[in-house]
Design a protein around this motif. Structure first.
Motif, PDB file in Angstrom:
ATOM      1  N   LYS A   1      -9.108   2.075  -6.739  1.00  0.00           N
ATOM      2  CA  LYS A   1      -9.996   3.230  -6.571  1.00  0.00           C
ATOM      3  C   LYS A   1      -9.240   4.385  -5.905  1.00  0.00           C
ATOM      4  N   ARG A   2      -8.538   4.060  -4.830  1.00  0.00           N
ATOM      5  CA  ARG A   2      -7.779   5.072  -4.101  1.00  0.00           C
ATOM      6  C   ARG A   2      -6.670   5.652  -4.994  1.00  0.00           C
ATOM      7  N   LEU A   3      -5.947   4.790  -5.702  1.00  0.00           N
ATOM      8  CA  LEU A   3      -4.809   5.249  -6.514  1.00  0.00           C
ATOM      9  C   LEU A   3      -5.288   6.127  -7.669  1.00  0.00           C
ATOM     10  N   ALA A   4      -6.495   5.854  -8.178  1.00  0.00           N
ATOM     11  CA  ALA A   4      -7.041   6.702  -9.250  1.00  0.00           C
ATOM     12  C   ALA A   4      -7.331   8.107  -8.719  1.00  0.00           C
ATOM     13  N   GLN A   5      -7.694   8.184  -7.436  1.00  0.00           N
ATOM     14  CA  GLN A   5      -7.910   9.500  -6.835  1.00  0.00           C
ATOM     15  C   GLN A   5      -6.591  10.214  -6.570  1.00  0.00           C
ATOM     16  N   VAL A   6      -5.572   9.435  -6.211  1.00  0.00           N
ATOM     17  CA  VAL A   6      -4.243  10.006  -5.938  1.00  0.00           C
ATOM     18  C   VAL A   6      -3.636  10.570  -7.225  1.00  0.00           C
TER      19      VAL A   6
ATOM     20  N   GLY B   1       0.819  -1.218   0.000  1.00  0.00           N
ATOM     21  CA  GLY B   1       0.000   0.000   0.000  1.00  0.00           C
ATOM     22  C   GLY B   1       0.851   1.265   0.000  1.00  0.00           C
ATOM     23  N   PHE B   2       1.851   1.283   0.879  1.00  0.00           N
ATOM     24  CA  PHE B   2       2.748   2.449   0.912  1.00  0.00           C
ATOM     25  C   PHE B   2       3.512   2.580  -0.404  1.00  0.00           C
ATOM     26  N   GLN B   3       4.013   1.444  -0.900  1.00  0.00           N
ATOM     27  CA  GLN B   3       4.774   1.481  -2.162  1.00  0.00           C
ATOM     28  C   GLN B   3       3.907   2.028  -3.291  1.00  0.00           C
ATOM     29  N   ALA B   4       2.681   1.516  -3.380  1.00  0.00           N
ATOM     30  CA  ALA B   4       1.797   1.927  -4.476  1.00  0.00           C
ATOM     31  C   ALA B   4       1.458   3.414  -4.366  1.00  0.00           C
ATOM     32  N   GLU B   5       1.180   3.859  -3.160  1.00  0.00           N
ATOM     33  CA  GLU B   5       0.839   5.269  -2.968  1.00  0.00           C
ATOM     34  C   GLU B   5       2.022   6.169  -3.346  1.00  0.00           C
ATOM     35  N   LEU B   6       3.226   5.815  -2.882  1.00  0.00           N
ATOM     36  CA  LEU B   6       4.409   6.630  -3.194  1.00  0.00           C
ATOM     37  C   LEU B   6       4.677   6.647  -4.698  1.00  0.00           C
ATOM     38  N   LEU B   7       4.574   5.475  -5.327  1.00  0.00           N
ATOM     39  CA  LEU B   7       4.877   5.406  -6.763  1.00  0.00           C
ATOM     40  C   LEU B   7       3.802   6.119  -7.589  1.00  0.00           C
ATOM     41  N   ALA B   8       2.551   6.034  -7.151  1.00  0.00           N
ATOM     42  CA  ALA B   8       1.480   6.747  -7.866  1.00  0.00           C
ATOM     43  C   ALA B   8       1.704   8.259  -7.737  1.00  0.00           C
ATOM     44  N   ARG B   9       2.020   8.704  -6.541  1.00  0.00           N
ATOM     45  CA  ARG B   9       2.277  10.137  -6.362  1.00  0.00           C
ATOM     46  C   ARG B   9       3.509  10.588  -7.143  1.00  0.00           C
ATOM     47  N   ALA B  10       4.502   9.678  -7.262  1.00  0.00           N
ATOM     48  CA  ALA B  10       5.715  10.002  -8.009  1.00  0.00           C
ATOM     49  C   ALA B  10       5.477   9.970  -9.520  1.00  0.00           C
ATOM     50  N   GLY B  11       4.326   9.477  -9.949  1.00  0.00           N
ATOM     51  CA  GLY B  11       3.987   9.507 -11.367  1.00  0.00           C
ATOM     52  C   GLY B  11       4.609   8.418 -12.208  1.00  0.00           C
ATOM     53  N   VAL B  12       4.707   7.192 -11.656  1.00  0.00           N
ATOM     54  CA  VAL B  12       5.147   6.096 -12.535  1.00  0.00           C
ATOM     55  C   VAL B  12       4.050   5.841 -13.567  1.00  0.00           C
ATOM     56  N   GLY B  13       4.441   5.243 -14.682  1.00  0.00           N
ATOM     57  CA  GLY B  13       3.468   5.061 -15.749  1.00  0.00           C
ATOM     58  C   GLY B  13       2.414   4.018 -15.439  1.00  0.00           C
ATOM     59  N   ARG B  14       2.882   2.869 -14.912  1.00  0.00           N
ATOM     60  CA  ARG B  14       1.972   1.738 -14.759  1.00  0.00           C
ATOM     61  C   ARG B  14       2.295   0.965 -13.490  1.00  0.00           C
ATOM     62  N   LEU B  15       1.272   0.669 -12.733  1.00  0.00           N
ATOM     63  CA  LEU B  15       1.404  -0.156 -11.528  1.00  0.00           C
ATOM     64  C   LEU B  15       0.556  -1.398 -11.713  1.00  0.00           C
ATOM     65  N   ARG B  16       1.171  -2.555 -11.513  1.00  0.00           N
ATOM     66  CA  ARG B  16       0.392  -3.799 -11.532  1.00  0.00           C
ATOM     67  C   ARG B  16       0.403  -4.351 -10.105  1.00  0.00           C
ATOM     68  N   ILE B  17      -0.772  -4.502  -9.526  1.00  0.00           N
ATOM     69  CA  ILE B  17      -0.839  -4.934  -8.128  1.00  0.00           C
ATOM     70  C   ILE B  17      -1.528  -6.292  -8.025  1.00  0.00           C
TER      71      ILE B  17
END
Lengths: 259, 66
Positions: A91-96, A41-57
């Motif tokens: 859902k959360r990451l799309a808002q971030v 969760g922390f990793q995904a939030e940080l990477l989403a905020r950092a603007g990586v192109g694609r996250l596969r979870i």
């Protein structure tokens, strides 16, 4: 559109460690996160905020009330409605950051699907909660020459180690060839876990991932250990083992013959 | 001779070998790493390293949860 406004990443681009070129690289990067609980969760939030192109979870579990103290992507209503973690996370990451493509895989990371789950990713972050998965991850990442970052946390302590096959660095099995006997390792379920320790370990893993994605991996590879409560931090340099059953001798027993 | 294991002094007679010492403690050397006097013991030495008086060992296991 906010998602790609030039201001969005200004404070990252100001850093000489990232810069505008680095930010572009991040935006073209794909990251696989194995497990979407506390570390993931922390990793995904940080990477989403950092603007990586694609996250596969990847995670098969649903959100539960006892997750909420440390799993930052999830809200009370997610636990109440027993929603899948990957769905609540997306859902959360799309808002971030609506500019990040989030791919959800509501499965347990397994040998049969491992190679297809890794397809097209630049790096893998370990956020799993067991060693069966980690030794499998090591196998599939060494075989496919994909960097990955081990991380584990329990109680008030955690560990981190990057595995960088392209640089001929040590792998997980260079350090400890065989996983612990099942049931012998303390977990969050048996020992509890400090939410601050999760944040520290996930943050270190994510920093290492960014460095690898930006082509600036650490020069010395080793096992980092922190007891967050005691403020004790340790780094043990690790050498590659030429006779390592995985990266030295090329055996992939966890991938080829899963138990 | 005294060897410190995870911060506890233990008395040994003779000069023990690391692999045997671990097994005498019920530890499979393949499932741990060992830090000796602040440096990690290479896998090549895990079985046969002869310990000396005053050695400080830490048995290292990966941390599990995520």
């Amino acid at each position: 559109m906010i998602s790609n406004s030039p201001d969005r990443y200004a404070r990252h681009e100001m850093l000489h460690e990232i810069g505008a070129a680095g930010q572009r690289k991040l935006s073209q990067s794909s990251v696989l996160i194995v497990g979407c609980g506390a570390l993931g969760g922390f990793q995904a939030e940080l990477l989403a905020r950092a603007g990586v192109g694609r996250l596969r979870i990847v995670d098969p579990d649903i959100v539960e009330l006892h997750n909420l103290h440390r799993q930052i992507l999830y809200m009370e209503n997610d636990a109440e409605s027993k929603v899948l973690k990957v769905e609540a996370a997306a859902k959360r990451l799309a808002q971030v950051n609506s500019g990040v493509v989030v791919e959800t895989r509501p499965v347990r990371f397994n040998a049969q699907d491992a190679q297809s789950l890794l397809a097209g990713v630049d790096i893998v972050l370990d956020a799993s909660d067991n060693f069966e998965t980690r030794y499998l991850l090591n196998d599939v990442c060494i075989k496919s020459q994909t960097p990955w970052v081990y991380g584990g946390v329990v109680g008030t302590s955690g560990m981190v180690m990057p595995v960088l096959p392209g640089l001929r660095g040590p792998c997980l099995r260079c350090v400890i060839p065989a996983p612990p006997e099942p049931g012998t390792v303390p977990t969050a379920d048996t020992l509890g876990v400090l939410n601050c320790a999760v944040a520290v370990i996930a943050s270190l893993q994510t920093t290492l991932a960014m460095r690898v994605l930006l082509g600036n991996p650490p020069a010395e590879i080793g096992l980092f250990h922190a007891n967050v409560w005691n403020m004790s931090f340790d780094f043990l340099k690790v050498q590659r083992n030429d006779l390592c059953p995985c990266c030295g001798l090329g055996g992939f027993e966890f991938l080829d013959a899963p138990v | 001779m005294k060897i410190s294991i995870n911060g506890k002094d233990t008395d040994y007679s003779g000069t023990p070998v690391l692999g045997e010492l671990l097994r005498s403690l019920g530890i499979d050397p393949e499932r741990v790493a060992v830090e000796r006097n602040r440096g990690i013991v290479s896998r090549a030495e895990m079985q046969s390293l002869r310990l000396v008086a005053g050695d400080e060992l830490e048995i290292i296991r990966f941390v599990g949860g995520g």
